[in-house]
Design an enzyme around this catalytic site. Structure first.
Site, PDB file in Angstrom:
ATOM      1  N   HIS A  11       0.834  -1.206   0.000  1.00  0.00           N
ATOM      2  CA  HIS A  11       0.000   0.000   0.000  1.00  0.00           C
ATOM      3  C   HIS A  11       0.874   1.263   0.000  1.00  0.00           C
ATOM      4  O   HIS A  11       0.683   2.162  -0.834  1.00  0.00           O
ATOM      5  CB  HIS A  11      -0.921  -0.032   1.233  1.00  0.00           C
ATOM      6  CG  HIS A  11      -1.832   1.156   1.344  1.00  0.00           C
ATOM      7  ND1 HIS A  11      -3.137   1.121   0.917  1.00  0.00           N
ATOM      8  CD2 HIS A  11      -1.633   2.403   1.819  1.00  0.00           C
ATOM      9  CE1 HIS A  11      -3.701   2.304   1.128  1.00  0.00           C
ATOM     10  NE2 HIS A  11      -2.803   3.102   1.678  1.00  0.00           N
ATOM     11  N   GLU A  12       1.820   1.316   0.911  1.00  0.00           N
ATOM     12  CA  GLU A  12       2.665   2.514   1.002  1.00  0.00           C
ATOM     13  C   GLU A  12       3.571   2.657  -0.217  1.00  0.00           C
ATOM     14  O   GLU A  12       3.895   3.767  -0.633  1.00  0.00           O
ATOM     15  CB  GLU A  12       3.480   2.504   2.301  1.00  0.00           C
ATOM     16  CG  GLU A  12       2.642   2.477   3.581  1.00  0.00           C
ATOM     17  CD  GLU A  12       1.549   3.543   3.638  1.00  0.00           C
ATOM     18  OE1 GLU A  12       1.700   4.617   3.003  1.00  0.00           O
ATOM     19  OE2 GLU A  12       0.516   3.296   4.298  1.00  0.00           O
ATOM     20  N   HIS A  15       1.698   4.587  -2.788  1.00  0.00           N
ATOM     21  CA  HIS A  15       1.835   6.037  -2.573  1.00  0.00           C
ATOM     22  C   HIS A  15       3.227   6.519  -2.989  1.00  0.00           C
ATOM     23  O   HIS A  15       3.379   7.542  -3.646  1.00  0.00           O
ATOM     24  CB  HIS A  15       1.637   6.364  -1.084  1.00  0.00           C
ATOM     25  CG  HIS A  15       0.222   6.305  -0.599  1.00  0.00           C
ATOM     26  ND1 HIS A  15      -0.786   7.061  -1.149  1.00  0.00           N
ATOM     27  CD2 HIS A  15      -0.364   5.583   0.397  1.00  0.00           C
ATOM     28  CE1 HIS A  15      -1.942   6.828  -0.501  1.00  0.00           C
ATOM     29  NE2 HIS A  15      -1.712   5.916   0.432  1.00  0.00           N
ATOM     30  N   GLU A  75      -4.673   7.756  -3.153  1.00  0.00           N
ATOM     31  CA  GLU A  75      -5.208   6.510  -2.625  1.00  0.00           C
ATOM     32  C   GLU A  75      -5.515   5.521  -3.753  1.00  0.00           C
ATOM     33  O   GLU A  75      -5.437   4.301  -3.557  1.00  0.00           O
ATOM     34  CB  GLU A  75      -6.464   6.801  -1.800  1.00  0.00           C
ATOM     35  CG  GLU A  75      -6.930   5.660  -0.926  1.00  0.00           C
ATOM     36  CD  GLU A  75      -6.044   5.398   0.300  1.00  0.00           C
ATOM     37  OE1 GLU A  75      -5.091   6.174   0.549  1.00  0.00           O
ATOM     38  OE2 GLU A  75      -6.303   4.399   1.003  1.00  0.00           O
TER      39      GLU A  75
END
Lengths: 489, 489
Positions: free
Chosen positions: A254-255, A258, A284
């Site tokens: 997830h990170e 980003h 997101e």
């Protein structure tokens, strides 16, 4: 030097200082000795003061009045700087200082109320936060809709009415899908304990597999995973739990979503107003498509299963099919941040409706806990057992973040659109994913979206990537197909 | 609010921003991804620009003109702020920018010249650095002595003439002692390889033993050990070498001396102009007394020998006596940073004399290498073999640090004075040290020196601690006694 050149040179220094402030935040969560907290508070205040002074510097207004843009990039630069300047000028300094003071204090009071499951202990402070944020919203709205003005801070150009229409279309389908899935028997989860060093090693492999450039970033542990920084210094954090390796792996992916967005922005925009992700929702969309549509796909989990077997031996899952089910298991639960792909948006929709009612005055804080619990039971089918599992679970409202929650679901919707377009552009995507080869997928996202940074408005950024208007349909179709298959609905 | 209050409030923000800039430097040496270097350069320039603007802010001059000090502390605050303001105002912005640009470029050219052992390749750049620094020195001196003005940046109030008298008294005794020691057989050194994790663990134990507060600091690895930050966030770095554990241990103790000075300053001075070490020389006196007079003492090395035996087993040293000799072994060598306690000051004295000659114009850069080599052979008894072992070994001159070197030896002299006074104040010091108990020694330094921060002028800070005028005699007496004993002279 033209006014434009002067403005951009000045703004570049401001951007560099903002990067420093961001890195100070990273340090606080990863490296700072615990005894430094008070001193750090003063350091933060000092650099925030410098940034505020630069953002409201009268020269910026003067340059903006006469600066001329020669091309599309310059036009976008001016648009971003003007937005930031107008925003900063609209909020009286006294109000901004009061908000900073109250929200800094309220976080501690909220944390204590949460640990005591005592919402009433937080309501006096919360009322003060809400009052100040409504005042700020009114100043920003300048006669327009206050909630829209708040939303604009995180998702420029978005309107609550459009989100209401979109989310109202999503809610019944998500509620129905959730109900059907939870009526079915649960697949098995992983068992045993997972060595932390091995988890972090595989986490780094996952980061690199998804294209994270470790020569311009680093991975550390923190209580809450996050990504920080823009350009050539974009750092992420992850966390580990001995009995749940997916916590680490999917936090990392997830990170990395980003972080890759930030790293892949055109180097020509470095330290310019175009050099960061364009909005929270678009950001997101990147973290979610990396984590879910790619990272939790049948094809990719097949590859991950092999890597986990290599790293940990037998962990109670027999084969790739069972592993795919374990990764995507839908559990009953109260907490947004622990929610799976299916239920996550229901958590967000609840908050979106409640916070709009708080801002409009339709809902009083004294009635918020009851409203939360009613809505939760309606959507999830069971009652909240305590405030820390309900209205007190998130830090957002206590620190004054209103208008932020909907960007999570907007990001999921955008991820659904991007995923559909990516599948068309890369027909053999599953072959790649099953070999742990993310190059085509992340390359497509880089070329069609990430590289543009702040060049286009958020919704336009998505539109250009998918060559269509974004809608909620692809996300819902994807979720229904995926979980119908997984749970044999 | 009086002018004094306004000035102190403004300065406090500047101090907080300076701490941030310092932490950015720490990050660069410990955490920064290598691909971030260019971006970091811009970030540094931006915050340095902010700091320079604040230090030369016209309001500071106005406040200083009318501010009144009510007590000794306020008087010291104003003195420190006035010194910083006057210094910043004396140097034209254009010259400061040029120096920043040239010295940033020159470091790379120096590094390449050093790796090629080619002093001539560096001389054109070096001449430019020297020209600009002399220009700056003339601006600072305002008609006075240029070298004294440079020295004042690092050791406020010190005069070259006083240092010449002191160093001239030291040199013959050090040369004679060195010659006598090197004529004797060398004691054995440690053998084997030393596990890095175990080294770092013992290094942390040493730091805490010497009073370093880990709740307001942290230890990381870096290429060059350093201490960074003031107040409640003071971080140190150390390094390891597999075959030389003393490199790690004494680097750590040295940096802990610097760090404890910062940590032990009166909390009332936090983020004020009194909240940091008062000068480079006084700072070095703390690192040196921790490292040498305490850390390399017979009593303390006895305790350390036991800890090392516990951590590493047999490493070729039979007992405490042999260990004490190994720790204090005097080797032939060319490099200042690797020099032992006895020879270190000879390296500094050489640089002090040569840099004064460069600044006065008595020595040309074209003649510097020959002058260095002549002086080295005169003091050390053998010839320099290559420029990287001679004139090109230190980064100081290439980045424009003239007037800095003598503070190292001044620190050693001050450490000698403090050590003599400490021995009188704590008669049973060796009993403590032999048990690894540093509390009385570091407590005495904290109460008599460290807590005062910038309250008193540097030399006065020492004078108040030792209740006498500092002289070079105690250091020389200590060195002669110690090495006569060790080498049976």
């Amino acid at each position: 030097m033209t006014a434009y050149d002067d403005l951009i040179a000045f703004d570049r220094e401001t951007q560099a200082l903002a990067q420093i402030a961001g890195r100070l935040g990273w340090d606080q969560e990863t490296m700072m000795p615990r005894g430094s907290a008070d001193q750090r508070g003063e350091e933060f205040a000092a650099i925030e003061g410098v940034l505020h002074a630069r953002r409201t510097d009268p020269r910026v207004g003067e340059w903006l009045a006469t600066a001329e843009a020669k091309d599309e990039v310059a036009t976008a630069m001016l648009r971003q700087i003007r937005r930031s300047y107008d925003r900063a000028m609209k909020v009286p300094a006294k109000l901004a200082a009061e908000i900073a003071k109250v929200t800094s204090k309220s976080q501690g009071i909220w944390a204590e109320a949460r640990s005591n499951n005592d919402f009433a202990a937080f309501t006096p402070t919360f009322k003060e936060v809400l009052r100040l944020k409504r005042e700020e919203g009114a100043a920003l709205a300048n006669g327009g809709d206050i909630y829209d003005a708040m939303l604009d801070d995180y998702e420029p150009g978005a309107k609550a009415a459009d989100l209401v229409a979109m989310f109202d279309a999503m809610r019944p389908r998500l509620v129905a899908l959730r109900e059907a899935v939870l009526a079915k028997p649960q697949p098995a989860g992983v068992t045993g304990t997972f060595d932390e060093v091995a988890q972090l090693k595989l986490s780094t492999l996952l980061a690199e597999t998804f294209g994270y450039d470790m020569s311009r970033g680093r991975i550390d542990k923190a209580v809450h995973p996050f990504s920080s920084g823009s350009g050539n210094d974009v750092r992420i954090t992850t966390r580990t739990a001995a009995d749940d390796p997916f916590n680490c792996f999917y936090s990392t992916i997830h990170e990395v979503g980003h972080a890759c967005y930030e790293q892949n922005i055109d180097q020509a925009y470095l330290l310019s107003p175009l050099g960061g992700g364009v909005s929270m929702g678009v950001h997101e969309s990147q973290s979610r498509i990396y984590e879910n549509q790619l990272g939790r796909s049948r094809a990719f989990t097949g590859w991950l299963f092999g890597k986990m077997r290599d790293a940990f031996g037998d962990f109670g899952i027999a084969d790739e099919v069972a592993f795919y089910a374990a990764v995507n298991r839908v559990n009953r639960g109260y907490i947004r941040t622990e929610a799976d792909e299916l239920q996550y948006n229901l958590h967000v929709l609840l908050r979106f409706d409640l916070e709009r009612a708080l801002i409009s005055g339709d809902l009083e804080i004294d009635d918020l806990e009851a409203a939360w619990n009613d809505r939760f039971e309606a959507d999830f089918g069971y009652a909240v057992d305590k405030a820390s599992n309900g209205v007190l679970q998130d830090v957002h409202w206590p620190v004054g973040l209103f208008g932020y929650f909907p960007t999570y679901s907007l990001g999921n919707v955008y991820a659904g659109n991007l995923h559909a377009a990516l599948r068309k552009a890369v027909p053999n995507l599953d072959d790649d994913l099953s070999r742990g080869d993310l190059a085509a997928a992340t390359g497509w996202l880089r070329d069609n979206l990430q590289q543009h940074g702040g060049l286009y408005e958020p919704r336009d950024t998505i539109r250009r990537a998918i060559r269509a208007e974004p809608t909620e349909a692809p996300l819902l179709d994807y979720l229904e197909a995926k979980f119908s298959d997984l749970y044999q609905l």
